[in-house]
Write an enzyme that holds these catalytic residues in place. Structure first.
Site, PDB file in Angstrom:
ATOM      1  N   ASP A 154      -0.191   5.168   0.916  1.00  0.00           N
ATOM      2  CA  ASP A 154      -0.441   6.204   1.932  1.00  0.00           C
ATOM      3  C   ASP A 154      -0.598   5.603   3.324  1.00  0.00           C
ATOM      4  OD1 ASP A 154      -2.196   7.620  -0.698  1.00  0.00           O
ATOM      5  OD2 ASP A 154      -0.460   8.564   0.217  1.00  0.00           O
ATOM      6  N   ASP A 178       0.880  -1.167   0.000  1.00  0.00           N
ATOM      7  CA  ASP A 178       0.000   0.000   0.000  1.00  0.00           C
ATOM      8  C   ASP A 178       0.924   1.225   0.000  1.00  0.00           C
ATOM      9  OD1 ASP A 178      -2.283   1.745   0.704  1.00  0.00           O
ATOM     10  OD2 ASP A 178      -1.299   1.830   2.660  1.00  0.00           O
TER      11      ASP A 178
HETATM   12  C1  XBP Z   1      -5.093   6.365   0.586  1.00  0.00           C
HETATM   13  C2  XBP Z   1      -6.281   7.017   0.015  1.00  0.00           C
HETATM   14  C3  XBP Z   1      -6.086   8.075  -1.015  1.00  0.00           C
HETATM   15  C4  XBP Z   1      -5.365   9.276  -0.397  1.00  0.00           C
HETATM   16  C5  XBP Z   1      -5.566  10.526  -1.207  1.00  0.00           C
HETATM   17  O1  XBP Z   1      -4.681   5.438  -0.370  1.00  0.00           O
HETATM   18  O2  XBP Z   1      -7.398   6.660   0.355  1.00  0.00           O
HETATM   19  O3  XBP Z   1      -7.357   8.488  -1.458  1.00  0.00           O
HETATM   20  O4  XBP Z   1      -5.920   9.545   0.893  1.00  0.00           O
HETATM   21  O5  XBP Z   1      -5.122  10.305  -2.531  1.00  0.00           O
HETATM   22  P1  XBP Z   1      -3.846   4.091   0.057  1.00  0.00           P
HETATM   23  P2  XBP Z   1      -6.060  10.755  -3.761  1.00  0.00           P
HETATM   24  O6  XBP Z   1      -3.820   4.005   1.574  1.00  0.00           O
HETATM   25  O7  XBP Z   1      -4.615   2.966  -0.594  1.00  0.00           O
HETATM   26  O8  XBP Z   1      -2.482   4.289  -0.512  1.00  0.00           O
HETATM   27  O9  XBP Z   1      -6.559  12.151  -3.426  1.00  0.00           O
HETATM   28  O10 XBP Z   1      -5.163  10.721  -4.974  1.00  0.00           O
HETATM   29  O11 XBP Z   1      -7.144   9.727  -3.797  1.00  0.00           O
HETATM   30 MG    MG Z   2      -2.970   3.259   3.241  1.00  0.00          MG
END
Ligand code: XBP
Ligand code: MG
Length: 274
Positions: A32, A30
């Site tokens: 973020d 993953d």
């Molecule tokens: C985390 C998310 C993303 C980010 C914002 O993604 O839910 O939406 O918060 O990015 P993950 P965007 O944990 O799956 O990496 O604004 O580009 O959606």
């Molecule tokens: Mg995440």
């Protein structure tokens, strides 16, 4: 190259029926909250910069953003915010395309924040990625965030070449359903040409864990301030972070395999597959 019929120290690791015991063929990361702690000081700041640039008096403070993270996907999160906190905006003409244009401005701010070296990788991430590469274990990305954001994070932390280190990068709108739907993990496994039981996922949130488990993936969870209190039942291991030999992780749930160190490495991941 790791010989399929031998572990690196030469002992056979095939089980009686010849299936590979405990060998991990690929790790799906993953982004973020996992590769880097991007939400509070990255995405949240970029959303607020986009609102200001668009003349909106919206401000997502740290606490409100923590609640809004229940919804994955930036465009979906804006829509959720409008529905639940600003319903008058639902009357806006062509709301979806307006949200998409607002989100594009947010992505522009997020990418430039990263380019300024805004957000470092979490402990152990670079070490594990380099280890997996030298062990010829495939690495993939499976994220809800926009692909442009992944590229910006990898470039700003690991350098331009790092984009080529990943066998597969699955991001954002490439699939219809966002986490906790398993779509992005199914997509990444298809691109890898591997079955879920040959792989392991690394996540940070309950939404992410639900997605990886639904795709049949054993999963290690590294928590962060926004996700620490969430429900991680079904995870193979829940730790504070991936750890380093000189900076062990804190074990929060599950049992680290016998003989392993207190940091997540290829050996521990394979032992988790048992
Ligand atoms: C985390 C998310 C993303 C980010 C914002 O993604 O839910 O939406 O918060 O990015 P993950 P965007 O944990 O799956 O990496 O604004 O580009 O959606
Ligand atoms: Mg995440």
């Amino acid at each position: 190259m790791v010989n399929e019929n031998r572990t690196q120290n030469g002992t056979p690791n095939a089980t009686q029926n010849g299936t590979q015991k405990g060998s991990v063929r690929a790790v799906l990361f993953d982004v973020d909250g996992t590769l880097a702690d991007t939400e509070r000081d990255g995405h949240r700041v970029a959303f607020n910069a986009a609102f200001e640039e668009s003349g909106l008096d919206w401000n997502w403070d740290v606490e409100l953003y923590g609640d809004l993270l229940e919804i994955t996907g930036g465009k979906e999160r804006i829509h959720h915010y409008i529905r639940n906190y600003n319903p008058a905006e639902l009357e806006r003409k062509e709301l979806d395309s307006w949200i998409a244009s607002l989100h594009k401005i947010k992505t522009k701010h997020y990418v430039s924040l990263l380019a300024r070296g805004g957000i470092p990788l979490r402990p152990g991430v670079e070490r594990l990625i380099r280890e997996l590469r030298s062990a010829k274990i495939k690495i993939a990305i499976a994220t809800t965030t926009t692909e442009e954001n992944v590229t910006a994070l990898l470039k700003s932390t690991l350098g331009e070449d790092s984009l080529g280190w990943f066998d597969v990068i699955g991001a954002g709108d490439i699939v219809p359903g966002k986490k906790p739907e398993p779509d992005i993990y199914h997509w990444a496994l298809r691109q890898l040409g591997l079955a879920a039981h040959e792989c392991i996922a690394v996540e940070d949130s309950e939404n992410g864990l639900r997605a990886s488990l639904a795709a049949g993936l054993d999963t290690v969870v590294t928590v962060n301030d926004y996700t620490r209190q969430q429900n991680f039942s079904g995870a193979s291991l829940v730790v504070s972070d991936l750890g380093e030999p000189t900076r062990p992780f804190s074990l929060l749930e599950g049992a680290a395999p016998e003989g392993g160190g207190e940091w997540v490495d290829a050996k521990l991941l394979s032992a988790l597959k048992g």
